[in-house]
Every structure is written in structure tokens, then in C-alpha cells.
Design an enzyme around this catalytic site. Structure first.
Site, PDB file in Angstrom:
ATOM      1  N   ARG A 179     -41.100  35.593  42.635  1.00 54.28           N
ATOM      2  CA  ARG A 179     -41.971  35.163  41.533  1.00 54.28           C
ATOM      3  C   ARG A 179     -41.432  33.826  41.012  1.00 54.28           C
ATOM      4  O   ARG A 179     -40.241  33.711  40.722  1.00 54.28           O
ATOM      5  CB  ARG A 179     -41.998  36.227  40.419  1.00 54.28           C
ATOM      6  CG  ARG A 179     -42.570  37.570  40.911  1.00 54.28           C
ATOM      7  CD  ARG A 179     -42.993  38.467  39.789  1.00 54.28           C
ATOM      8  NE  ARG A 179     -44.163  37.952  39.097  1.00 54.28           N
ATOM      9  CZ  ARG A 179     -44.572  38.398  37.904  1.00 54.28           C
ATOM     10  NH1 ARG A 179     -43.875  39.340  37.276  1.00 54.28           N
ATOM     11  NH2 ARG A 179     -45.646  37.903  37.331  1.00 54.28           N
TER      12      ARG A 179
ATOM     13  N   GLN B 132     -50.487  44.547  30.523  1.00 56.90           N
ATOM     14  CA  GLN B 132     -49.141  44.877  30.036  1.00 56.90           C
ATOM     15  C   GLN B 132     -49.164  45.336  28.579  1.00 56.90           C
ATOM     16  O   GLN B 132     -48.315  46.107  28.152  1.00 56.90           O
ATOM     17  CB  GLN B 132     -48.208  43.658  30.151  1.00 56.90           C
ATOM     18  CG  GLN B 132     -47.822  43.260  31.550  1.00 56.90           C
ATOM     19  CD  GLN B 132     -48.732  42.213  32.113  1.00 56.90           C
ATOM     20  OE1 GLN B 132     -49.908  42.123  31.760  1.00 56.90           O
ATOM     21  NE2 GLN B 132     -48.216  41.394  33.002  1.00 56.90           N
TER      22      GLN B 132
ATOM     23  N   ARG C 107     -41.249  44.118  36.031  1.00 59.08           N
ATOM     24  CA  ARG C 107     -41.724  42.776  35.656  1.00 59.08           C
ATOM     25  C   ARG C 107     -41.138  42.445  34.290  1.00 59.08           C
ATOM     26  O   ARG C 107     -40.485  43.282  33.666  1.00 59.08           O
ATOM     27  CB  ARG C 107     -43.256  42.635  35.718  1.00 59.08           C
ATOM     28  CG  ARG C 107     -44.108  43.830  35.456  1.00 59.08           C
ATOM     29  CD  ARG C 107     -44.064  44.386  34.069  1.00 59.08           C
ATOM     30  NE  ARG C 107     -44.211  43.361  33.064  1.00 59.08           N
ATOM     31  CZ  ARG C 107     -43.814  43.467  31.821  1.00 59.08           C
ATOM     32  NH1 ARG C 107     -43.217  44.580  31.390  1.00 59.08           N
ATOM     33  NH2 ARG C 107     -43.961  42.495  30.953  1.00 59.08           N
ATOM     34  N   GLY C 108     -41.375  41.195  33.849  1.00 57.23           N
ATOM     35  CA  GLY C 108     -40.731  40.722  32.631  1.00 57.23           C
ATOM     36  C   GLY C 108     -39.518  39.892  33.036  1.00 57.23           C
ATOM     37  O   GLY C 108     -38.716  40.326  33.881  1.00 57.23           O
ATOM     38  N   ALA C 109     -39.371  38.724  32.419  1.00 56.61           N
ATOM     39  CA  ALA C 109     -38.382  37.746  32.899  1.00 56.61           C
ATOM     40  C   ALA C 109     -36.955  38.311  32.995  1.00 56.61           C
ATOM     41  O   ALA C 109     -36.335  38.240  34.069  1.00 56.61           O
ATOM     42  CB  ALA C 109     -38.435  36.506  32.012  1.00 56.61           C
TER      43      ALA C 109
ATOM     44  N   ASP D   8     -41.106  33.246  29.616  1.00 59.09           N
ATOM     45  CA  ASP D   8     -40.607  33.242  30.990  1.00 59.09           C
ATOM     46  C   ASP D   8     -39.779  32.003  31.282  1.00 59.09           C
ATOM     47  O   ASP D   8     -38.922  32.011  32.160  1.00 59.09           O
ATOM     48  CB  ASP D   8     -41.769  33.354  31.978  1.00 59.09           C
ATOM     49  CG  ASP D   8     -42.341  34.763  31.915  1.00 59.09           C
ATOM     50  OD1 ASP D   8     -43.167  35.022  31.003  1.00 59.09           O
ATOM     51  OD2 ASP D   8     -41.915  35.611  32.717  1.00 59.09           O
TER      52      ASP D   8
ATOM     53  N   ASN E 281     -45.339  31.530  29.113  1.00 64.90           N
ATOM     54  CA  ASN E 281     -45.377  32.986  28.916  1.00 64.90           C
ATOM     55  C   ASN E 281     -46.695  33.493  29.507  1.00 64.90           C
ATOM     56  O   ASN E 281     -47.527  32.722  29.994  1.00 64.90           O
ATOM     57  CB  ASN E 281     -45.234  33.341  27.432  1.00 64.90           C
ATOM     58  CG  ASN E 281     -44.999  34.819  27.219  1.00 64.90           C
ATOM     59  OD1 ASN E 281     -44.125  35.406  27.865  1.00 64.90           O
ATOM     60  ND2 ASN E 281     -45.763  35.453  26.354  1.00 64.90           N
ATOM     61  N   LYS E 282     -46.875  34.785  29.435  1.00 64.19           N
ATOM     62  CA  LYS E 282     -48.046  35.440  30.029  1.00 64.19           C
ATOM     63  C   LYS E 282     -49.352  34.732  29.687  1.00 64.19           C
ATOM     64  O   LYS E 282     -49.545  34.282  28.548  1.00 64.19           O
ATOM     65  CB  LYS E 282     -48.069  36.892  29.537  1.00 64.19           C
ATOM     66  CG  LYS E 282     -49.198  37.757  30.036  1.00 64.19           C
ATOM     67  CD  LYS E 282     -49.398  37.741  31.542  1.00 64.19           C
ATOM     68  CE  LYS E 282     -48.148  38.011  32.339  1.00 64.19           C
ATOM     69  NZ  LYS E 282     -48.319  37.674  33.789  1.00 64.19           N
TER      70      LYS E 282
END
Ligand code: MRU
Length: 354
Positions: free
Chosen positions: A91, A199, A50-52, A240, A250-251
Site C-alpha cells: 500500500r 471503516q 488496515r490503518g497506517a 496516513d 487521510n482516508k
């Protein structure tokens, strides 16, 4: 290029994709091996990776794998399009995914449909590897550009995980923190735990401890208290998707950190590669926000913490309005207000130097 010690994703000699399983960290450091595009897509969807930026690298590697599995007799272009669609549905929020898919489409477009397919497949592999190695170099440049913004001895708040694990290596916001640490600035990190997927407490804390960075984790709800007592000097987060006016997805939980920083007059920075900038959207309202499974909120990694079946909202991202962002740190420099102008100029410069 020198590798980073944490390798979240790479291809083995057979072209299979290995992902450090982020659902098992920090308890276990195990890799999942995927030998099909479908497997890679599942790995992205299930947040094994995960993570852009990391998602973009995974999609490119998955497409390189999938392209090799297209039967020699089958028309290549429609088969590739089906694979691109498969990756695109994993996603929705991080634009790096779509950027990487387009990069792979461009490789295919440069080849003649009746040409030697094996040459094209090698070009796919090479492009996927290039996306990975370019990302590491980009993150080091982000770190170098952002490090001067972190004061000596600062306590830095961060949200989610934006380190090696969220990229091909080194990290974006955590890369800036890493650079400040390596520059001997004696910084401290306060990491939001980042419910529901944790995370921050699972991944950022693990990365900081590995690097020898002084870190403490907090419940997300403790951020306001610490900021109001003057115990945080600045906040830095990843992204993101950053749109033309600087609004940044973002998150989930990032927006409230930005509001708190604004209220208490401390800088709130975003760090991201130019591949996260999406100038096709004018403001953040149009950014698609992923809604994830209710089970992530009803429980913590399978352990129930709410009544079975209770209604849940689980948006995975939020949008921070550009006005709350003190600067957007990229590999080509730090964008400042007004972002509509600074981001457009930086994108032009970036494209002309490519
Ligand atoms: O749902 P995730 O874990 O993929 O979300 C990750 C984030 O929001 C990160 O902050 C962002 O992708 C930047 S990673 C360098």
C-alpha cells in the site's frame, strides 16, 4: 505494558502473525493466521488489517517471519531486500509502512554478515514486538495530549477508523475520543460511514459500542447538514502521511470534512504518531495516493450497486491542506501553525529523546 481489549495483530508462539480480519467485522470476529511474509503482504494488500500504524506493525512482523525463512546458505542481505520490496508494494500512501521497513533494515545493518544468524533473527522478532508495544504506548500519549482539546459534552465528528483496529491498540483520533470518554466528558461521536470500505459504519461504530461510547453513524453526505445546524462541536481524524508543511493525507472524504469545518468555524484536528510525519516531502502534492479496485465502488462488499462495468474512480485517500487543520496531536505534543516550524521542532525533540 497492559494490553488493550481489542487486539488487531499479534504473533503467536511459533512467530506466525494473527490479524483480526477487518473485512468480516462487525459480523464476525475471526483471526487470519499467516506463517509467511507473502501471506502477511497479502493480508495488508487485501485490508485484512488496515490503518497506517497497524500496517507498519504488520510489515515488521512479516519481515521477521520472512527473515526466518531465508535459507541458511543463501546470502541474507539481498533476500531481506526482496522481502522489504514485497512489503513496500502493498500500500503506497501510509508512510508508517516504509518507516517500519526501515526500522527492520536497521536491525539487519547492525549485524555482521558472517555473524550468528540466529541472534539476528531473534533481534528481528524483538524489534517487531517493540514496534507493536511502542505503538500502543504512543497512542495512549496521543490520547492524553488530545483529550484537553475535547470540550465537556462535545459532539465529535470522525471519519474512517482510527481506533484499536487501525493501530496496535487504543487508536489515534479514536484514542483521543477514548481518552475523553474515559475522562468522563460525556461526549458523543458522529461517525461518517466512510464509503467505499465503510471503516466508519463497520469498524468505528463497533469499537465505540464495545467501549460504551455514545455513537451514531451518518452517510458521508450528511456531514455538511449536521455541521451547518451546529450539531457538531469539532472534528478529529487520523492521518496516513503528514508532510513538512502540515498537509495531511487521510482516508478519502477527509478533505471535504475539513472544508466544512472551516466554513462553519469549528476546529478540525488531526491525531497521529510522529511515525506518520514525513519531513522528506515539502507539501501534500507529492504524496502518492493509492487507487483501489473499481469493484469497491461498483458494489458494497460484493453486492452490486452500479451498472456492471461502469467506469469508476476510486482514490483511497485525499490531502487536506495544512491551513484547514487547527492542530496536529502527537505523542510529543500538539503542533500548531506554522507547521513547517512546529513539526520540525517536534521531530528533532522526538529523535533526541529516542
Ligand atoms: O485504507 P485504510 O483503512 O488503511 O485507511 C485508514 C485511514 O485513512 C486512517 O484514518 C489512517 O490510517 C489513520 S489510522 C490511525
Amino acid at each position: 505494558m497492559t494490553e488493550e481489549p481489542i487486539k488487531p495483530i499479534f504473533r503467536d508462539a511459533e512467530g506466525a502473525v494473527l490479524m483480526l480480519d477487518q473485512t468480516r467485522l462487525p459480523q464476525e470476529e475471526t483471526y487470519q493466521r499467516y506463517s509467511t511474509a507473502e501471506g502477511v503482504a497479502t493480508g495488508i494488500r487485501d485490508m485484512i488489517i488496515r490503518g497506517a500504524p497497524a500496517i507498519g506493525v504488520a510489515a515488521a512482523m512479516g519481515l521477521a517471519l520472512g527473515a526466518r525463512a531465508v535459507h541458511a546458505e543463501e546470502p541474507f542481505a539481498p533476500a531481506l531486500e526482496r522481502l522489504c520490496e514485497l512489503m513496500a508494494t502493498t500500500r503506497p500512501t501510509a508512510v508508517n509502512l516504509f518507516w517500519a521497513i526501515d526500522r527492520m533494515r536497521a536491525v539487519a545493518a547492525a549485524f555482521d554478515a558472517d555473524g550468528d544468524r540466529s541472534v539476528m533473527l531473534d533481534a528481528f522478532d524483538a524489534e517487531a514486538d517493540r514496534i507493536r508495544s511502542d505503538d500502543i504506548a504512543t497512542n495512549r500519549a496521543i490520547g492524553a495530549n488530545g483529550e484537553p482539546l475535547i470540550p465537556q459534552g462535545a459532539t465529535v465528528l470522525t471519519h474512517c477508523n482510527t481506533g484499536s483496529l487501525a493501530t496496535a491498540g487504543y487508536g489515534t483520533a479514536l484514542g483521543v475520543i477514548r481518552s475523553a470518554h474515559r475522562a468522563g466528558k460525556g461526549i458523543r461521536v458522529v461517525a461518517d460511514e466512510t464509503r467505499p470500505y465503510l471503516q466508519g459504519s463497520r469498524l468505528t461504530a463497533w469499537e465505540c459500542l464495545k467501549e460504551g461510547i455514545d455513537v451514531r453513524i451518518i452517510a458521508d453526505s450528511a456531514a455538511g447538514h449536521l455541521i451547518s445546524r451546529g450539531r457538531i462541536d469539532c472534528a478529529i481524524v487520523g492521518a496516513d502521511r503528514i508532510v513538512a508543511n502540515g498537509d495531511t493525507a487521510n482516508k478519502i472524504g477527509t478533505y471535504q470534512v475539513a472544508v466544512l469545518c472551516h466554513r462553519h468555524g469549528i476546529p478540525f484536528y488531526v491525531a497521529a504518531p510522529m511515525t506518520t510525519v514525513d519531513l522528506s516531502l515539502s507539501d501534500g502534492a507529492a504524496i502518492p495516493i493509492e487507487e483501489r479496485s473499481p469493484e469497491e465502488v461498483r458494489g458494497v462488499f460484493g453486492h452490486p450497486v452500479a451498472p456492471a462495468g461502469v467506469a469508476v474512480a476510486n482514490p483511497a485517500f485525499d490531502v487536506t491542506p495544512a491551513e484547514l487543520i487547527a492542530g496536529i496531536i502527537t505523542e510529543v505534543g500538539v503542533a500548531r501553525h506554522p507547521y513547517t516550524e512546529s513539526l520540525a521542532t517536534m521531530m528533532r525533540d522526538d529523535r533526541s529523546s529516542a
